[in-house]
Design an enzyme around this catalytic site. Structure first.
Site, PDB file in Angstrom:
ATOM      1  N   GLY A   1      -0.464 -31.515  30.238  1.00  0.00           N
ATOM      2  CA  GLY A   1      -0.278 -32.170  31.530  1.00  0.00           C
ATOM      3  C   GLY A   1      -0.965 -33.498  31.746  1.00  0.00           C
TER       4      GLY A   1
ATOM      5  N   GLU B   1      -2.976 -27.435  25.348  1.00  0.00           N
ATOM      6  CA  GLU B   1      -1.635 -27.675  24.797  1.00  0.00           C
ATOM      7  C   GLU B   1      -1.151 -29.093  25.091  1.00  0.00           C
ATOM      8  OE1 GLU B   1       0.373 -23.273  25.539  1.00  0.00           O
ATOM      9  OE2 GLU B   1       0.543 -24.764  27.117  1.00  0.00           O
ATOM     10  N   PRO B   2      -1.811 -30.106  24.563  1.00  0.00           N
ATOM     11  CA  PRO B   2      -1.384 -31.464  24.902  1.00  0.00           C
ATOM     12  C   PRO B   2      -0.081 -31.836  24.218  1.00  0.00           C
ATOM     13  CG  PRO B   2      -3.025 -31.538  23.173  1.00  0.00           C
ATOM     14  CD  PRO B   2      -2.881 -30.087  23.556  1.00  0.00           C
ATOM     15  N   GLY B   3       0.732 -32.589  24.919  1.00  0.00           N
ATOM     16  CA  GLY B   3       1.935 -33.176  24.331  1.00  0.00           C
ATOM     17  C   GLY B   3       1.849 -34.670  24.519  1.00  0.00           C
TER      18      GLY B   3
ATOM     19  N   ARG C   1      14.242 -40.789  29.493  1.00  0.00           N
ATOM     20  CA  ARG C   1      13.268 -40.696  30.575  1.00  0.00           C
ATOM     21  C   ARG C   1      13.553 -41.643  31.756  1.00  0.00           C
ATOM     22  NH1 ARG C   1       8.538 -41.581  30.389  1.00  0.00           N
ATOM     23  NH2 ARG C   1       7.857 -39.828  31.633  1.00  0.00           N
TER      24      ARG C   1
ATOM     25  N   CYS D   1      28.442 -45.431  28.845  1.00  0.00           N
ATOM     26  CA  CYS D   1      29.351 -45.483  29.996  1.00  0.00           C
ATOM     27  C   CYS D   1      28.814 -44.673  31.168  1.00  0.00           C
ATOM     28  CB  CYS D   1      30.715 -45.008  29.575  1.00  0.00           C
ATOM     29  SG  CYS D   1      31.360 -46.058  28.295  1.00  0.00           S
ATOM     30  N   GLU D   2      27.644 -45.034  31.636  1.00  0.00           N
ATOM     31  CA  GLU D   2      27.011 -44.393  32.795  1.00  0.00           C
ATOM     32  C   GLU D   2      26.251 -45.484  33.527  1.00  0.00           C
ATOM     33  OE1 GLU D   2      26.351 -40.929  33.628  1.00  0.00           O
ATOM     34  OE2 GLU D   2      27.841 -40.364  32.121  1.00  0.00           O
TER      35      GLU D   2
ATOM     36  N   TYR E   1       8.493 -37.049  24.338  1.00  0.00           N
ATOM     37  CA  TYR E   1       9.751 -36.841  25.088  1.00  0.00           C
ATOM     38  C   TYR E   1      10.695 -38.043  24.911  1.00  0.00           C
ATOM     39  CZ  TYR E   1       6.524 -33.412  26.939  1.00  0.00           C
ATOM     40  OH  TYR E   1       5.598 -32.420  27.026  1.00  0.00           O
TER      41      TYR E   1
HETATM   42  C1  LIG Z   1       3.741 -24.678  28.524  1.00  0.00           C
HETATM   43  C2  LIG Z   1       3.558 -26.104  28.244  1.00  0.00           C
HETATM   44  N1  LIG Z   1       2.427 -26.514  27.660  1.00  0.00           N
HETATM   45  C3  LIG Z   1       2.214 -27.814  27.361  1.00  0.00           C
HETATM   46  C4  LIG Z   1       3.149 -28.778  27.668  1.00  0.00           C
HETATM   47  C5  LIG Z   1       2.836 -30.208  27.340  1.00  0.00           C
HETATM   48  O1  LIG Z   1       2.703 -30.958  28.462  1.00  0.00           O
HETATM   49  P1  LIG Z   1       2.228 -32.476  28.385  1.00  0.00           P
HETATM   50  O2  LIG Z   1       3.170 -33.179  27.494  1.00  0.00           O
HETATM   51  O3  LIG Z   1       2.302 -32.946  29.772  1.00  0.00           O
HETATM   52  O4  LIG Z   1       0.838 -32.473  27.849  1.00  0.00           O
HETATM   53  C6  LIG Z   1       4.327 -28.422  28.303  1.00  0.00           C
HETATM   54  C7  LIG Z   1       5.299 -29.433  28.691  1.00  0.00           C
HETATM   55  O5  LIG Z   1       6.144 -29.294  29.482  1.00  0.00           O
HETATM   56  C8  LIG Z   1       4.543 -27.036  28.586  1.00  0.00           C
HETATM   57  O6  LIG Z   1       5.674 -26.639  29.171  1.00  0.00           O
END
Ligand SMILES: Cc1ncc(COP(=O)(O)O)c(C=O)c1O
Length: 412
Positions: free
Chosen positions: A237, A272-274, A311, A341-342, A370
């Site tokens: 998040g 859980e970083p993304g 995005r 075409c949008e 993403y």
């Molecule tokens: C369960 C869970 N954990 C971690 C993430 C990663 O989130 P972020 O990319 O905001 O760190 C997500 C993204 O939607 C998620 O659904």
């Protein structure tokens, strides 16, 4: 990671114009150094806590990148068999995988139990029953946590808010409490802890503070029943500075206000970083195809479409844009649009940008998370190539899709 040298834009030590000429556009480029810097920042925030990092594969599923993360001891947060396979091919062990999802298929649940995943994050009472049934059938005792919904407002885009009670994710705390009591006694599962993930691109510390405070209260309540937790998975998040205004989550404030609560829980933390780990480590290079002025309104048309980067179209997301060649020229306000075409096929709307010409290259910043993972073949456009920069080394980490690849599943 992006910087001008002699008025030309570089990623680390590599000229972006040369990359674009050689590899064509649209082109995703990533900096391993930037990924490493991001990981160091994460570790610094949690330095006094027992921490397990599992990368959210949904943010970027490139196997070569996952492999480098795995080599650093980072596990995987996965939500589908496809993501499990990506992590597995990257050499990440099932013992380092956490499976999430609000409606996992029986195939996914069975797979996770059979292969002794690090954790199954159970998202509903019904799913708990399914997990117990499979565990019984397979003669296994899976590690489980419950994903809780703390009903806090993450103050982010509604599509990426996940911790409000109206959102589809997680279990409310009262039901969660009852389920935990049941799971604690169950002979079929190892109850390990709880999980919250309240949303993505969160820029303020207070939503984390509120969610963690609720979890802390629950942990105290459970303690009184002699139930203890080994893990608290705090989700991902963390918001990043897309706008280049310094708006990203303030990690000093986070460390000051939030880490003490986590410490006081006496549990091991799973993170859980993304986006934070990889968002600013990626950029998307494109080329100007045409420009147009319609009754004073200016358009810059580029070869980047919503199929490559959705995005801006999906969330009205802001991505900073840089011309590859820095020359003195007038600033204009223009819509930077793709060829699809949008009407919503955009990279940026009403953006103040230096006037750009046909065939010039530009870079859309912060597309590491993403970006490619949400790309599609809309308008029958093949997906871009991906390149990883490690110092001076340039590696193709996913080839450009071909028209033949796109139609390869159609039977004769
Ligand atoms: C369960 C869970 N954990 C971690 C993430 C990663 O989130 P972020 O990319 O905001 O760190 C997500 C993204 O939607 C998620 O659904």
């Amino acid at each position: 990671m992006l910087d001008y040298k002699n008025n030309m834009l570089y990623i680390e030590n590599v000229s972006i114009e040369e990359l674009a000429e050689k590899h064509k556009t649209p082109l995703y480029i990533y900096s391993m150094d930037q990924i490493n810097r991001n990981i160091e920042k994460i570790k610094k925030v949690f330095e006094d806590l027992p921490l397990k990092i599992v990368f959210a594969v949904k943010a970027n599923n490139n196997i070569k990148i996952l492999k480098r993360l795995g080599d650093m001891g980072i596990g995987a947060d996965v939500v589908t068999i496809g993501e499990i396979e990506a992590a597995k091919r990257a050499g990440i062990s099932f013992k380092d995988m956490v499976i999430n999802g609000n409606a996992k298929t029986e195939e996914e649940i069975e797979f996770a139990i059979r292969n002794d995943f690090f954790m199954i994050n159970v998202d509903s009472p019904d799913e708990f029953e399914i997990v117990e049934d499979f565990a019984k059938k397979l003669g296994k005792k899976p590690n489980i946590s419950f994903r809780l919904n703390p009903d806090v407002d993450p103050k982010t885009h509604p599509h990426i808010s996940t911790g409000l009670k109206k959102n589809k994710f997680g279990i409310n705390f009262e039901v969660g409490y009852l389920l935990i009591k049941e799971a604690h006694k169950s002979p079929y599962v190892n109850f390990k802890g709880v999980h919250t993930h309240i949303g993505s691109q969160i820029l303020e510390v207070s939503p984390f503070y509120d969610a963690f405070t609720k979890v802390k209260e629950l942990i105290s309540r459970l303690k009184r029943k002699r139930i203890s937790l080994e893990y608290y998975n705090i989700g991902g998040g963390w918001g990043i500075d897309y706008k280049r205004t310094g708006e990203g989550l303030d990690l000093n404030e986070y460390k000051e206000k939030v880490i003490p609560i986590l410490k006081s829980m006496n549990v091991k933390i799973i993170f859980e970083p993304g986006r934070f780990l990889i968002g600013n480590a990626g950029a998307l290079v494109g080329k100007v195809l045409l420009t147009k002025i319609n009754e004073g309104k200016r358009f810059i048309f580029v070869d980047i479409g919503m199929n490559d980067l959705i995005r801006p179209s999906l969330y009205d997301a802001y991505h900073h844009i840089l011309p590859v060649k820095k020359v003195k020229r007038p600033e204009i306000v223009a819509d930077i649009m793709g060829q699809l075409c949008e009407s919503g096929d955009k990279v940026a709307e009403g953006r103040k940008i230096p006037e750009m010409e046909k065939d010039e290259y530009l870079v859309v910043c912060d597309t590491g998370a993403y970006g490619y993972s949400m790309a599609s073949n809309y308008n029958s456009r093949p997906k871009p190539e991906e390149i990883l920069i490690e110092g001076d080394k340039v590696s193709i980490i996913r080839k450009r899709e071909t028209i033949n690849d796109m139609f390869s599943l159609i039977p004769d």
